[in-house]
Design an enzyme around this catalytic site. Structure first.
Site, PDB file in Angstrom:
ATOM      1  N   TYR A  42       0.836  -1.188   0.000  1.00 43.01           N
ATOM      2  CA  TYR A  42       0.000   0.000   0.000  1.00 43.01           C
ATOM      3  C   TYR A  42       0.880   1.250   0.000  1.00 43.01           C
ATOM      4  O   TYR A  42       2.079   1.187   0.284  1.00 43.01           O
ATOM      5  CB  TYR A  42      -0.914   0.011   1.217  1.00 43.01           C
ATOM      6  CG  TYR A  42      -1.929  -1.105   1.252  1.00 43.01           C
ATOM      7  CD1 TYR A  42      -2.385  -1.712   0.091  1.00 43.01           C
ATOM      8  CD2 TYR A  42      -2.442  -1.554   2.472  1.00 43.01           C
ATOM      9  CE1 TYR A  42      -3.324  -2.735   0.135  1.00 43.01           C
ATOM     10  CE2 TYR A  42      -3.383  -2.579   2.524  1.00 43.01           C
ATOM     11  CZ  TYR A  42      -3.820  -3.162   1.358  1.00 43.01           C
ATOM     12  OH  TYR A  42      -4.738  -4.174   1.404  1.00 43.01           O
ATOM     13  N   SER A  43       0.270   2.408  -0.269  1.00 41.29           N
ATOM     14  CA  SER A  43       1.074   3.625  -0.329  1.00 41.29           C
ATOM     15  C   SER A  43       1.779   3.902   0.991  1.00 41.29           C
ATOM     16  O   SER A  43       2.892   4.434   0.997  1.00 41.29           O
ATOM     17  CB  SER A  43       0.221   4.819  -0.752  1.00 41.29           C
ATOM     18  OG  SER A  43      -0.864   5.007   0.123  1.00 41.29           O
ATOM     19  N   GLU A  44       1.153   3.549   2.117  1.00 47.84           N
ATOM     20  CA  GLU A  44       1.835   3.621   3.412  1.00 47.84           C
ATOM     21  C   GLU A  44       1.331   2.550   4.362  1.00 47.84           C
ATOM     22  O   GLU A  44       0.168   2.132   4.284  1.00 47.84           O
ATOM     23  CB  GLU A  44       1.664   4.986   4.091  1.00 47.84           C
ATOM     24  CG  GLU A  44       2.684   6.038   3.702  1.00 47.84           C
ATOM     25  CD  GLU A  44       2.165   6.955   2.624  1.00 47.84           C
ATOM     26  OE1 GLU A  44       2.938   7.787   2.135  1.00 47.84           O
ATOM     27  OE2 GLU A  44       0.989   6.821   2.255  1.00 47.84           O
ATOM     28  N   THR A  45       2.233   2.159   5.252  1.00 49.06           N
ATOM     29  CA  THR A  45       1.894   1.326   6.405  1.00 49.06           C
ATOM     30  C   THR A  45       2.395   2.048   7.644  1.00 49.06           C
ATOM     31  O   THR A  45       3.520   2.561   7.673  1.00 49.06           O
ATOM     32  CB  THR A  45       2.534  -0.068   6.302  1.00 49.06           C
ATOM     33  OG1 THR A  45       1.979  -0.762   5.177  1.00 49.06           O
ATOM     34  CG2 THR A  45       2.275  -0.895   7.554  1.00 49.06           C
ATOM     35  N   HIS A  73      -3.587   9.442   5.872  1.00 46.66           N
ATOM     36  CA  HIS A  73      -4.590   8.383   5.759  1.00 46.66           C
ATOM     37  C   HIS A  73      -4.238   7.192   6.650  1.00 46.66           C
ATOM     38  O   HIS A  73      -5.122   6.557   7.220  1.00 46.66           O
ATOM     39  CB  HIS A  73      -4.787   7.972   4.290  1.00 46.66           C
ATOM     40  CG  HIS A  73      -3.834   6.969   3.759  1.00 46.66           C
ATOM     41  ND1 HIS A  73      -2.598   7.308   3.250  1.00 46.66           N
ATOM     42  CD2 HIS A  73      -3.926   5.615   3.642  1.00 46.66           C
ATOM     43  CE1 HIS A  73      -1.980   6.220   2.836  1.00 46.66           C
ATOM     44  NE2 HIS A  73      -2.760   5.166   3.060  1.00 46.66           N
TER      45      HIS A  73
END
Length: 288
Positions: A42-45, A73
């Site tokens: 994902y774009s961030e964790t 987010h």
């Protein structure tokens, strides 16, 4: 160690922006966090480490390629995940960008709503050469830009150039040079590019390319929404206090809704609120 998966700024798992959340990253190294974030994709964790004080966590954010100082987010997703696991706000997140308070409450339809308050925002001029390269990388022209919202670089935990277009259709046709834009962003330390269209005084549409993170586009970007709120306040393009609505992800088939509260005090952080939906299979990735 379990990675939870949530879609932020939506009530549906198929909408918003997916984020990984690790509620207890105690003992994990940065290399381990980076490897898990790359695996999740994902774009961030977000990786949370409890400090021992009630509601207080050290938080680090990793894209598939690199650590980022702050991610909105994934913060919203983390707040909702904590509430669902019995830890309600007020919460205190210590991030690389600074202290970020997070509140959680029950909203419409019984959905958990998380609200973050950004660090103090600020804006800087966008150098003419950088604007030229940005437009070339996007395949845009100066005539595409909305003269009422001048280009700037805005910050509320991470840096985002803000480019506003006067036609919504220009956003819908986004198709950019991934590597070229990524080189410029890496050189300038920009996290995403905030591409926006102003529908009316308080409603915006946004798209956010994210090549430095190895992601073509972020479907819903809380950090950029906070930076946008600070930009609008600093340039007197809104009259605070004001609540803004940002629609993002529609052009990707993952619609998201961000609420941005812009207070009057210029030294005060920008609040960004949203829901998050648990994605299935929950905890599909487990690190052993």
């Amino acid at each position: 160690m379990e990675v939870l998966r949530y879609a932020a700024f939506t009530t549906e798992p198929s909408g918003g922006n997916p984020a990984g959340v690790v509620l207890d990253a105690t003992g994990m190294t940065a290399d381990e966090m980076q490897r898990v974030a790359a695996d999740v994709g994902y774009s961030e964790t977000a990786f949370l480490t409890p400090t021992g004080a009630p509601g207080a966590f050290d938080v680090r954010y990793f894209s598939p390629l690199a650590e980022v100082p702050f991610c909105g987010h994934a913060t919203i997703a983390s707040g909702v995940a904590l509430a669902e696991h019995g830890t309600w706000g007020p919460l205190r997140f210590a991030t690389a960008a600074g202290r970020v308070p997070v509140g959680t409450d029950v909203g419409e339809g019984g959905r958990i709503v998380a609200t973050l308050v950004s660090v103090a925002p600020r804006t800087e001029p966008l150098a003419p050469d950088d604007l030229t390269e940005l437009l070339a990388s996007l395949g845009w022209d100066v005539d595409d830009l909305d003269p009422a919202l001048p280009p700037r670089v805005a910050y509320a935990g991470a840096w985002h150039p803000v480019l506003a277009v006067h036609r919504r259709s220009r956003l819908a046709r986004l198709d950019y040079a991934f590597d070229r834009l990524g080189v410029l962003m890496a050189a300038r330390g920009w996290t995403t590019i905030a591409l926006v269209h102003r529908e009316n005084e308080t409603v915006f549409h946004a798209r956010n390319p994210f090549p430095p993170g190895g992601v073509v586009e972020d479907p819903a970007t809380g950090a950029a929404a906070a930076a946008l709120g600070g930009y609008l306040r600093e340039l007197a393009l809104v009259t605070p206090p004001v609540m803004l609505t940002v629609h993002q992800g529609d052009d990707l088939g993952r619609p998201g809704l961000l609420r941005v509260d812009v207070p009057r005090d210029p030294a005060t952080g920008i609040s960004v609120s949203g829901t998050a939906a648990r994605m299935t299979p929950e905890g599909a990735h487990r690190e052993r």
